[in-house]
Write a protein that holds these residues in place. Structure first.
Motif, PDB file in Angstrom:
ATOM      1  N   LEU A  70      -0.822   6.652 -19.621  1.00  0.00           N
ATOM      2  CA  LEU A  70       0.061   6.752 -18.458  1.00  0.00           C
ATOM      3  C   LEU A  70       0.248   8.200 -18.023  1.00  0.00           C
ATOM      4  O   LEU A  70       0.663   8.462 -16.888  1.00  0.00           O
ATOM      5  N   ASP A  71      -0.018   9.143 -18.940  1.00  0.00           N
ATOM      6  CA  ASP A  71      -0.062  10.580 -18.629  1.00  0.00           C
ATOM      7  C   ASP A  71       1.239  11.103 -18.021  1.00  0.00           C
ATOM      8  O   ASP A  71       1.237  11.961 -17.133  1.00  0.00           O
ATOM      9  N   GLY A  72       2.370  10.560 -18.481  1.00  0.00           N
ATOM     10  CA  GLY A  72       3.656  11.072 -18.014  1.00  0.00           C
ATOM     11  C   GLY A  72       3.987  10.734 -16.581  1.00  0.00           C
ATOM     12  O   GLY A  72       4.948  11.283 -16.017  1.00  0.00           O
ATOM     13  N   GLN A  73       3.220   9.844 -15.943  1.00  0.00           N
ATOM     14  CA  GLN A  73       3.447   9.497 -14.542  1.00  0.00           C
ATOM     15  C   GLN A  73       4.526   8.418 -14.432  1.00  0.00           C
ATOM     16  O   GLN A  73       4.678   7.578 -15.308  1.00  0.00           O
ATOM     17  N   PRO A  74       5.298   8.435 -13.342  1.00  0.00           N
ATOM     18  CA  PRO A  74       6.335   7.416 -13.148  1.00  0.00           C
ATOM     19  C   PRO A  74       5.732   6.015 -13.106  1.00  0.00           C
ATOM     20  O   PRO A  74       4.647   5.814 -12.551  1.00  0.00           O
ATOM     21  N   GLN A  75       6.435   5.069 -13.697  1.00  0.00           N
ATOM     22  CA  GLN A  75       5.986   3.683 -13.758  1.00  0.00           C
ATOM     23  C   GLN A  75       7.110   2.771 -13.283  1.00  0.00           C
ATOM     24  O   GLN A  75       8.289   3.144 -13.288  1.00  0.00           O
ATOM     25  N   SER A  76       6.736   1.571 -12.885  1.00  0.00           N
ATOM     26  CA  SER A  76       7.733   0.609 -12.435  1.00  0.00           C
ATOM     27  C   SER A  76       8.545   0.105 -13.623  1.00  0.00           C
ATOM     28  O   SER A  76       8.126   0.195 -14.778  1.00  0.00           O
ATOM     29  N   GLN A  77       9.699  -0.458 -13.340  1.00  0.00           N
ATOM     30  CA  GLN A  77      10.548  -0.978 -14.401  1.00  0.00           C
ATOM     31  C   GLN A  77       9.884  -2.144 -15.123  1.00  0.00           C
ATOM     32  O   GLN A  77      10.105  -2.354 -16.317  1.00  0.00           O
ATOM     33  N   GLY A  78       9.015  -2.893 -14.425  1.00  0.00           N
ATOM     34  CA  GLY A  78       8.309  -3.991 -15.073  1.00  0.00           C
ATOM     35  C   GLY A  78       7.377  -3.512 -16.163  1.00  0.00           C
ATOM     36  O   GLY A  78       7.225  -4.170 -17.200  1.00  0.00           O
ATOM     37  N   VAL A  79       6.763  -2.353 -15.962  1.00  0.00           N
ATOM     38  CA  VAL A  79       5.884  -1.784 -16.983  1.00  0.00           C
ATOM     39  C   VAL A  79       6.680  -1.415 -18.223  1.00  0.00           C
ATOM     40  O   VAL A  79       6.292  -1.708 -19.356  1.00  0.00           O
ATOM     41  N   TRP A  80       7.818  -0.762 -18.025  1.00  0.00           N
ATOM     42  CA  TRP A  80       8.637  -0.354 -19.175  1.00  0.00           C
ATOM     43  C   TRP A  80       9.214  -1.562 -19.898  1.00  0.00           C
ATOM     44  O   TRP A  80       9.347  -1.541 -21.125  1.00  0.00           O
ATOM     45  N   ARG A  81       9.535  -2.601 -19.148  1.00  0.00           N
ATOM     46  CA  ARG A  81      10.036  -3.811 -19.811  1.00  0.00           C
ATOM     47  C   ARG A  81       8.947  -4.439 -20.676  1.00  0.00           C
ATOM     48  O   ARG A  81       9.196  -4.862 -21.806  1.00  0.00           O
ATOM     49  N   ALA A  82       7.731  -4.476 -20.157  1.00  0.00           N
ATOM     50  CA  ALA A  82       6.623  -5.039 -20.935  1.00  0.00           C
ATOM     51  C   ALA A  82       6.354  -4.203 -22.176  1.00  0.00           C
ATOM     52  O   ALA A  82       6.141  -4.744 -23.275  1.00  0.00           O
ATOM     53  N   LEU A  83       6.378  -2.886 -22.043  1.00  0.00           N
ATOM     54  CA  LEU A  83       6.157  -2.007 -23.194  1.00  0.00           C
ATOM     55  C   LEU A  83       7.264  -2.168 -24.228  1.00  0.00           C
ATOM     56  O   LEU A  83       7.004  -2.194 -25.439  1.00  0.00           O
ATOM     57  N   ARG A  84       8.494  -2.277 -23.756  1.00  0.00           N
ATOM     58  CA  ARG A  84       9.608  -2.433 -24.705  1.00  0.00           C
ATOM     59  C   ARG A  84       9.487  -3.735 -25.484  1.00  0.00           C
ATOM     60  O   ARG A  84       9.669  -3.756 -26.712  1.00  0.00           O
ATOM     61  N   LEU A  85       9.162  -4.821 -24.795  1.00  0.00           N
ATOM     62  CA  LEU A  85       9.037  -6.104 -25.480  1.00  0.00           C
ATOM     63  C   LEU A  85       7.857  -6.108 -26.449  1.00  0.00           C
ATOM     64  O   LEU A  85       7.929  -6.719 -27.519  1.00  0.00           O
TER      65      LEU A  85
END
Length: 444
Positions: free
Chosen positions: A277-292
């Motif tokens: 991801l190289d420190g680039q902003p991501q959507s909240q859906g991406v972070w939710r998937a990564l967290r789960l």
């Protein structure tokens, strides 16, 4: 400084044999570009990677499960009472229990009880424990590996990829497992050659009327042949059982290493996805998937630890005990050159095998902590609730295997075990008598 609260994770109900849908929403699939060649390498499951290791164990009566070779889904694997593997395992276990009883009776009639007698009893007891524990694990193997197979499923598809700068999973497992077992085979061969040479030396000093092999088995297994009359079939059956026992003694470390490689690899995949991801902003859906996905991995580590922590505890205790005994025996002179070579090779291999096992198991904890360093490179403008929960999960989760939670296997444990071994070795030097040389002892 943000006030970071503990992650609020809704518990997910588990049902054996039921796959859960992937937590990666459609927004997460667009976060990365596909590989340049247009087709990513297929990542095999842990069940598939350790298949050859399981089969190797079954050759020596361990893990009596059937159906492994016919299905890539571990939920199709079963332990059947009416199978060759189960009967083979029960016969071997029965012989080992009989040998322990004979050894206990023999030891009770000995005039003294020292390090040699204690070592023999511990050796047989730990092997029987390993056999029983692996048989109990085989009974629940479909549930254990079925849960593992389900939880690691997202990591075998896009957007996750096989870790870079490393061997394919199956090849890495095979290289380590068969490499260690080949060194164990060399150690066992040296052991037999050493016993053979000592028997030749014994006959030279003590010209018995008994034949060479009768003298050999009387020297190697006196607690058996004082109860059962000597016969070549009896002698070679015992010797074959000893080979199986020695294999079990080595195999458990290899078994734990292979399972740990599977857990460590998934955390490496997770971290490499973050790095892409190289420190680039991501959507909240991406972070939710990564967290789960990270929570799924943490739950899997806890699940595996509950099933295998007893095996890890006794494995570490076994390695520490025999390293200490071997270091103590290093001060005794060896009768032949082959015996000297065997002894130092055996000691070096035992220390190396123990270190490798601890190093690989501790790599799970190391790999699970690396995502936190990667997450700190993302700008604060991209901060959201799911990213904060992911940071909290990485910072607070105890992703490490343990020995029944008496200790967690992390890198500092290696130095702690080394210090403990040296301390006990110094105590033994002043308290325990050295083992006498029985080469010229002409009594059976």
């Amino acid at each position: 400084m943000l006030n970071m609260t503990p992650p609020e994770v809704t518990p997910v109900k588990r049902f054996p044999g039921v796959s859960r849908p992937s937590s990666t929403p459609s927004t997460a699939l667009a976060e990365e570009t596909p590989p340049a060649d247009g087709a990513a390498e297929r990542e095999c499951s842990t069940h598939e990677a350790v298949a050859a290791v399981i089969f190797m164990g079954q050759l020596f009566s361990l893990i009596p499960i059937v159906g492994y070779a016919r299905s890539t889904d571990p939920r199709d694997v079963r332990m059947r009472l009416r199978s060759v593997q189960f009967v083979y395992g029960c016969v071997t276990l029965f012989i080992m229990l009989t040998l322990i009883i004979m050894l206990c009776v023999h030891t009770a009639h000995e005039p003294s009880f020292g390090v040699q007698q204690a070592t023999s009893l511990v050796y047989y007891a730990i092997i029987v424990f390993f056999m029983v524990e692996l048989m109990l694990l085989a009974r629940n193997w479909s549930q254990i590996m079925g849960r593992w197979y389900t939880d690691e499923a997202p990591f075998r598809t896009d957007p996750y990829r096989p870790p870079s700068r490393t061997l394919p999973f199956r090849r890495k497992v095979h290289l380590i497992a068969f490499g260690v077992m080949f060194l164990a085979f060399v150690e066992d061969t040296l052991n037999f050659v050493s016993a053979y040479r000592l028997n030749e030396l014994h006959i030279r000093y003590c010209p018995h009327t008994a034949g060479f092999w009768k003298n050999f088995f009387h020297r190697e297994h006196p607690y058996v042949l004082r109860v059962i009359p000597y016969h070549p079939v009896v002698g070679w059956t015992i010797e074959l059982t000893m080979r199986i026992a020695k294999f079990t003694w080595h195999y458990v470390d290899v078994f734990i290493i292979c399972l740990s490689l599977g857990l460590q690899r998934r955390f490496v995949q997770f971290n490499e996805r973050l790095e892409r991801l190289d420190g680039q902003p991501q959507s909240q859906g991406v972070w939710r998937a990564l967290r789960l996905d990270y929570v799924r991995l943490s739950e899997l580590v806890t699940f595996v630890d509950e099933r295998f922590s007893k095996l890890i505890l006794f494995c570490c205790a076994n390695d520490m005990f025999f390293i200490t005994v071997q270091l103590f025996n290093s001060f005794d002179l060896k009768p032949t050159t082959v015996t000297t070579v065997y002894f130092w090779y055996s000691l070096g291999f035992l220390i190396g095998r123990c270190f490798l096992m601890l190093f690989v198991v501790s790599s799970i904890s190391r790999a699970s902590e690396k995502p936190l360093e990667t997450l700190r490179r993302f700008p604060s403008t991209n901060w959201n609730l799911d990213l904060r929960r992911l940071c909290d999960a990485v910072a607070t989760s105890e992703n490490a295997l343990s020995g029944k939670r008496f200790f967690f296997v992390r890198r500092p444990l290696i130095l702690a075990m080394a210090g403990t071994i040296i301390t006990y070795e110094l105590v033994l030097l002043d308290q325990v008598k050295k083992t006498p040389d029985t080469t010229r002892d002409c009594n059976f």
